[in-house]
Scaffold this active site. Structure first.
Site, short mmCIF file in Angstrom:
data_model
loop_
_atom_site.label_atom_id
_atom_site.label_comp_id
_atom_site.label_asym_id
_atom_site.label_seq_id
_atom_site.Cartn_x
_atom_site.Cartn_y
_atom_site.Cartn_z
N ARG A 118 12.89 -4.35 6.19
CA ARG A 118 13.70 -4.20 4.65
C ARG A 118 15.12 -4.17 5.12
O ARG A 118 15.67 -3.35 3.74
CB ARG A 118 13.15 -2.35 4.81
CG ARG A 118 12.20 -3.27 3.10
CD ARG A 118 11.77 -1.95 2.77
NE ARG A 118 12.03 -1.61 1.19
CZ ARG A 118 12.14 -0.89 0.84
NH1 ARG A 118 12.75 0.36 1.13
NH2 ARG A 118 13.13 -0.65 -0.73
N CYS B 25 0.91 -1.43 -0.06
CA CYS B 25 0.12 0.62 0.04
C CYS B 25 0.53 1.30 -0.06
O CYS B 25 2.09 1.86 0.38
CB CYS B 25 -1.04 -0.26 0.96
SG CYS B 25 0.23 -0.24 2.78
N HIS C 7 5.26 6.60 -2.84
CA HIS C 7 6.54 7.42 -2.94
C HIS C 7 6.43 8.79 -3.45
O HIS C 7 6.98 9.80 -2.74
CB HIS C 7 7.12 6.65 -4.15
CG HIS C 7 7.35 5.13 -4.14
ND1 HIS C 7 6.89 4.24 -5.52
CD2 HIS C 7 7.30 4.05 -2.93
CE1 HIS C 7 7.75 3.04 -4.66
NE2 HIS C 7 7.83 3.09 -3.74
N ALA D 226 3.35 1.44 2.81
CA ALA D 226 4.15 0.38 2.67
C ALA D 226 5.33 1.65 1.71
O ALA D 226 6.40 2.18 2.16
CB ALA D 226 4.04 -0.96 1.80
S1 SF4 Z 1 -0.80 -1.10 6.59
FE1 SF4 Z 1 -1.45 -0.21 7.30
S2 SF4 Z 1 -1.85 2.33 5.73
FE2 SF4 Z 1 -0.94 -0.06 4.66
S3 SF4 Z 1 -3.65 -0.14 4.17
FE3 SF4 Z 1 -2.86 -1.64 5.84
S4 SF4 Z 1 -3.86 -0.57 7.78
FE4 SF4 Z 1 -3.50 0.69 5.59
#
Ligand code: SF4
Ligand code: SF4
Lengths: 524, 479
Positions: free
Chosen positions: B96, B62, B195, B65
């Site tokens: 990472r 997402c 990004h 991330a």
């Molecule tokens: S990891 Fe966190 S920010 Fe990413 S989609 Fe899931 S809840 Fe949303």
């Protein structure tokens, strides 16, 4: 030679220790980073290890630093994986699912199948109804599951999607067949933790299969005992639960058993579904003699549902960890089933006690600080007390106040728990302050503790608190997740791990050549 | 030479999509193609940067991330708050391998996890007050931190919090930058928008911070952009750039610091490794400060030498000579590496599926070892990435965008490469299928892979994985 060449290829370590790299990094620090002087850094570091800092640290109300817990849907996924032919499905954002899979991949070193329905901005506005329709349809077409177990990410929860009606509609519209089991659980990540998410998903699955059956159920009619492991990441624990039941000749249903799907062979074939609790068995669970909840502090939703709707006693039981709580567990199973505890298990018990006698002189009075999930920490603390070891700090980030009280009561009832501090709802940055404040001999917990070990060592070797890895996740050691921590066998593993950590540590402190020639013994 | 003919490859794609429901099949077909290097514009053959289909086991993450995990997280002397529930920050903690050196918990925070650990009341009443308190608590506990960023998780954008206002207020109060980043995971379709959002936050909240008090620049000052120092990649790169006479005054963002970013508008040239994640800020600096940027590739000796020369061309003879010296110094060492490993790897086929730059950047390194990449694809690429990829890939090789777990397995089953290079979610699937596998995000806990030193490790690692005896033991001898 500094540079890598065919005769000498060095990865990160020790490559970056070569003088050229050190100089290059130092140059960067001195010229571009605007970093403080070494004296200032050292002084500030020392301050973070002080009592004054600890006080400041414990005044925090808003920020969590290095938590020792994760979020609900992670638990829901693990629970779902333990049912036959089941595809875990997370309604909400796809990013979370990437994280759940990764987290488990790293711990189990196994593939983890799980889909999301990739809700994005438009779904945030209009709800995720369409995503659910298409998601169930695609997932079924591609992965042909026998069951799709749906949980949610925080996004779906914040916008208030109604899982039940979405699923019903998807079936009505024919996106998936009516008879495809699609149980669901709301697992908002701003409530509870991964352990409660596991609980919620199990409740959802049980509810789905038994809602219309519990009234007609005849308690005890199938002669089985239901076992609920909870968020359990030691594969050996699933196996020992099964082994004990088999050795006792007690029919049982283990409610969620991912021990096969998370331990498949390397033989050329990738198996997405293997093993797991039979769905037929789930339907039959209300007819069992009783249901034992083996992580009682984390299974409150399941417990409430069972207590309210089933006629079973839902007998109270402690996690079967260590000697006495395993005794109690087996006696409970025996009492419920009317089957005696067989000689084979008694023999195993005897072997554990034998190991305890062999090792007691190295463990008695040893001081441990530990953290982790509520039931794990409680079970482990209880076993430490049985060994004559002294817990210094006992911490659970995701436990509640009642757990804290119960924990204190257990500690107070033992001569070895008189000095123990119990901490609830605190994180690993708190824990760091704790072990600087009152140094234990070791800390016990998941891989995250390694950073605390490093910090304590930096203060000086005499302050170093070594980490013994027990818990979840363990990312930085291989295959420990295959071990067992429950039952007598589990106690043997824990005891072996602890005593050898003590002996390793003694060795590491007595290897001074021509210096500590004493106590560096061949025989122990 | 591809393993499949064009027709075979095309029918493989169709065969794999057979199982999809009709609408989904149509959609996925646009993301899969058989390469034709003569095509100049990838949009003619492949669609990218679109929503993943629900329910298909995409490998993508997402926006959070992309921002916290990729761009912001590695900036070591700042505290990055995962603002929202506990999960996202926990799963992305220290996974990472963005290496840095520093006093963790004192002036560096890269492997730590700071979160507002949202509870129900925060969702109901909003988290702004809590956020404000968090900034002050962090300032009290970590006085040497240089600033903070607020990495928004999904709920933040949904409950209408005003993190910008909190950022302004707290920033004034502690006299350090506090940077709001709207990288909620539901935005966009992958890490990619994260990004972009992260780049924009740097543009709006960092680059202007020093205006007139920028450090003095020399003629050879450059910034390395889009190197996350995974396994120490940026270190193995900067050492070469400095050896040829340049000064790497800023690293974005592996082992990077706030000061380095703030000082970047004074550099002479921005060198971009991962184009995908940081082209935005490079374009911005070009427009605003007139700083040129160029892409380079430090994987494998062929591309490294090419890149060093290309970089040197932007400078005077001193640097050009420097570059030649560096190349001359390392060439025999690299010949040694290739002499040993190439015979062990010659002709081996690789399939890749990775993130930002690697699906194309590592092709040259494999070729240096005599290996061939027969399939590649991006988790979150755009068409400008595919434009660059088509040229690097052989004719009739497979290109797959946002590949689903299902498709990837089928492709690999059919093509039977000697190695798959992808991520942790794919690793164990293919290993069980008996296909040697390297994680090409984290370098499978090895690295660095950038630079000359990195190539030696890369070669060693590919050899160890492809030629390890374990792959011969899959069948029980009695079977
Ligand atoms: S990891 Fe966190 S920010 Fe990413 S989609 Fe899931 S809840 Fe949303
Ligand atoms: S906290 Fe929310 S967004 Fe983050 S991983 Fe958990 S469910 Fe996903």
């Amino acid at each position: 030679m500094a540079n890598n060449s065919v005769d000498d290829i060095k990865p990160c370590f020790p490559l970056f220790g070569e003088p050229e790299y050190r100089e290059n990094m130092k140059n960067k620090q001195d010229k571009y980073e605007e970093r403080e002087s070494m004296e200032k850094l050292e002084e500030t570091f020392q301050w973070t290890t002080s009592a004054e800092y600890k006080e400041l640290n414990f005044q925090r109300e808003a920020v969590t630093i290095n938590p020792a817990k994760a979020c609900q849907p992670l638990g829901a996924v693990l629970c779902s994986l333990g049912f036959k032919g089941t595809l875990p499905y997370v309604h909400g954002s796809q990013g979370c699912v990437a994280y759940f899979r990764t987290y488990f991949n790293r711990h189990f070193k196994e593939p983890v199948a799980c889909v999301s329905d990739s809700m994005t901005e438009d779904a945030a506005v209009f709800g995720g109804h369409k995503n659910m329709d298409a998601g169930l349809k695609n997932a079924l077409a591609l992965y042909k599951p026998e069951m799709i177990a749906v949980s949610t990410t925080c996004m779906a929860e914040v916008i208030g999607d109604d899982l039940h009606s979405f699923i019903t509609n998807a079936k009505v519209k024919g996106h998936v067949p009516q008879d495809l089991p699609v149980p669901s659980a709301h697992t908002p990540s701003f409530v509870g933790s991964h352990t409660t998410g596991w609980d919620g998903m199990l409740e959802g699955i049980i509810r789905y299969f038994t809602l219309d059956k519990h009234e007609s159920a005849v308690v005890g009619s199938n002669g089985k005992i239901n076992l609920v492991p909870g968020f359990e990441t030691y594969l050996g624990n699933y196996r020992i639960l099964k082994r004990y039941m088999e050795e006792m000749d007690v029919p049982y249903t283990l409610l969620s058993d991912p021990s096969e799907v998370l331990d498949t062979p390397a033989d050329g074939e990738y198996r997405m579904y293997v093993g797991g609790t039979e769905l037929e068995d789930v339907k039959d669970t209300p007819n069992a003699i009783d249901t034992l909840l083996l992580q009682p502090w984390s299974l409150t939703k399941t417990k409430k549902y069972l207590k309210d709707t089933w006629q079973q006693p839902i007998s109270e039981i402690n996690p079967p960890m260590g000697l006495k709580w395993t005794d109690e567990y087996l006696m409970k199973v025996s009492q419920l089933s009317g089957k005696p505890i067989p000689a084979s298990i008694e023999l195993e018990r005897g072997r554990l006690v034998d190991m305890m006698t062999d090792s007691h002189s190295w463990l008695h009075g040893k001081r441990f600080s530990l953290y982790g999930d509520p039931d794990f920490v409680m079970g482990l603390t209880n076993f430490l007390l049985e060994l004559g070891a002294e817990p210094v700090h006992v911490m659970s980030n995701n436990a509640n106040k009642r757990w804290g009280k119960a924990m204190s009561k257990i500690l107070k009832s033992s001569p070895y728990g008189q000095e123990t501090e119990v901490h609830v709802g605190t994180d690993l940055w708190h824990f760091r302050s704790l072990v600087f404040d009152r140094k234990p001999d070791f800390m016990i917990g998941n891989s995250y503790g390694k950073f605390i070990q490093r910090d304590t060592k930096h203060k000086g070797l005499e302050h170093e608190v070594k980490l013994i890895r027990l818990g979840f996740p363990i990312f930085d050691r291989h295959h420990l997740h295959r071990m067992t921590t429950l039952g007598y066998e589990g106690a043997m593993y824990i005891l072996t791990t602890l005593v050898n950590a003590v002996l390793e540590d003694l060795d590491s402190k007595t290897t001074g050549y021509g210096e500590t020639d004493y106590n560096y013994d061949l025989v122990r | 030479m591809s393993v499949l003919t064009r027709e075979e490859a095309q029918s493989l794609i169709e065969e794999v999509l057979e199982v999809y429901p009709e609408e989904s099949k149509k959609d996925r077909l646009k993301h899969l193609t058989v390469n034709d290097p003569s095509i100049t514009q990838s949009k003619k053959c492949i669609t990218s940067n679109r929503k993943s289909l629900p329910g298909v086991m995409t490998i993508r993450g997402c926006a959070y991330a992309g921002s916290k995990g990729v761009v912001w997280g590695p900036i070591k002397d700042m505290i990055h708050i995962s603002h929202g529930p506990v999960g996202c920050g926990q799963y992305s903690r220290a996974g990472r391998r963005n290496y840095y050196v520093g006093y963790t918990g004192v002036n560096a925070f890269g492997t730590m996890n700071f979160t507002s650990d949202f509870q129900e009341r925060d969702v109901v009443f909003g988290g702004d007050k809590k956020l404000e308190k968090i900034v002050h608590e962090c300032e009290a506990l970590f006085p040497l931190m240089k600033g903070m960023s607020v990495q928004s998780e999904c709920p933040i954008g949904l409950i209408g919090d005003d993190i910008e206002a909190v950022a302004r207020k707290t920033s004034a109060a502690i006299n350090k930058p506090v940077i709001p980043v709207r990288c909620e995971g539901f935005r966009g379709v992958s890490q990619s928008l994260g990004h972009h959002i992260a780049n924009d936050a740097i543009r709006d909240w960092v680059l202007e911070n020093r205006k007139d008090k920028m450090r003095e620049t020399g003629p050879y000052d450059v910034a390395v952009i889009g190197d996350y120092n995974i396994g120490g990649d940026a270190w193995a790169s900067r050492i070469l750039l400095e050896e040829m006479g340049l000064n790497v005054v800023a690293q974005w963002s592996g082992d990077g610091t706030l000061a380095e970013m703030e000082n970047t508008p004074a550099v002479k040239l921005n060198l971009i490794h991962c184009y995908r994640s940081m082209n935005y800020i490079s374009r911005h600096m070009e427009a605003k400060y007139g700083i040129p940027w160029m892409e380079y590739n430090f994987f494998g000796p062929t591309k490294i030498a090419e890149s060093l020369r290309k970089i040197a061309e932007q400078f005077d003879d001193k640097i050009k000579e420097g570059a030649e010296k560096v190349i001359a110094k390392y060439t025999p060492i690299m010949e040694g590496i290739i002499g040993k490993y190439r015979p062990r790897l010659e002709g081996k086929k690789v399939m890749l599926y990775v993130g930002g730059l690697r699906p194309r950047h590592v092709i040259g390194a494999y070729e240096d070892l005599g290996m061939e990449v027969v399939g590649t694809g991006y988790e979150f690429g755009h068409n400008d990435d595919y434009d660059r990829t088509i040229k690097e890939m052989g004719d009739s090789t497979l290109i797959y965008d946002d590949v689903t777990g299902y498709e990837f397995e089928k492709f690999v089953e059919k093509v039977q490469p000697d190695l798959v290079g992808s991520g942790i979610k794919e690793k164990y699937i293919f290993q069980k299928m008996g296909i040697p596998f390297r994680q090409m995000h984290s370098w499978d806990y090895s690295g660095p892979y950038h630079g000359y030193d990195g190539f030696a490790i890369f070669a060693r690692d590919m050899d160890m994985t492809i030629n390890n005896p374990c792959w011969d033991s899959f069948k029980a001898p009695w079977k």
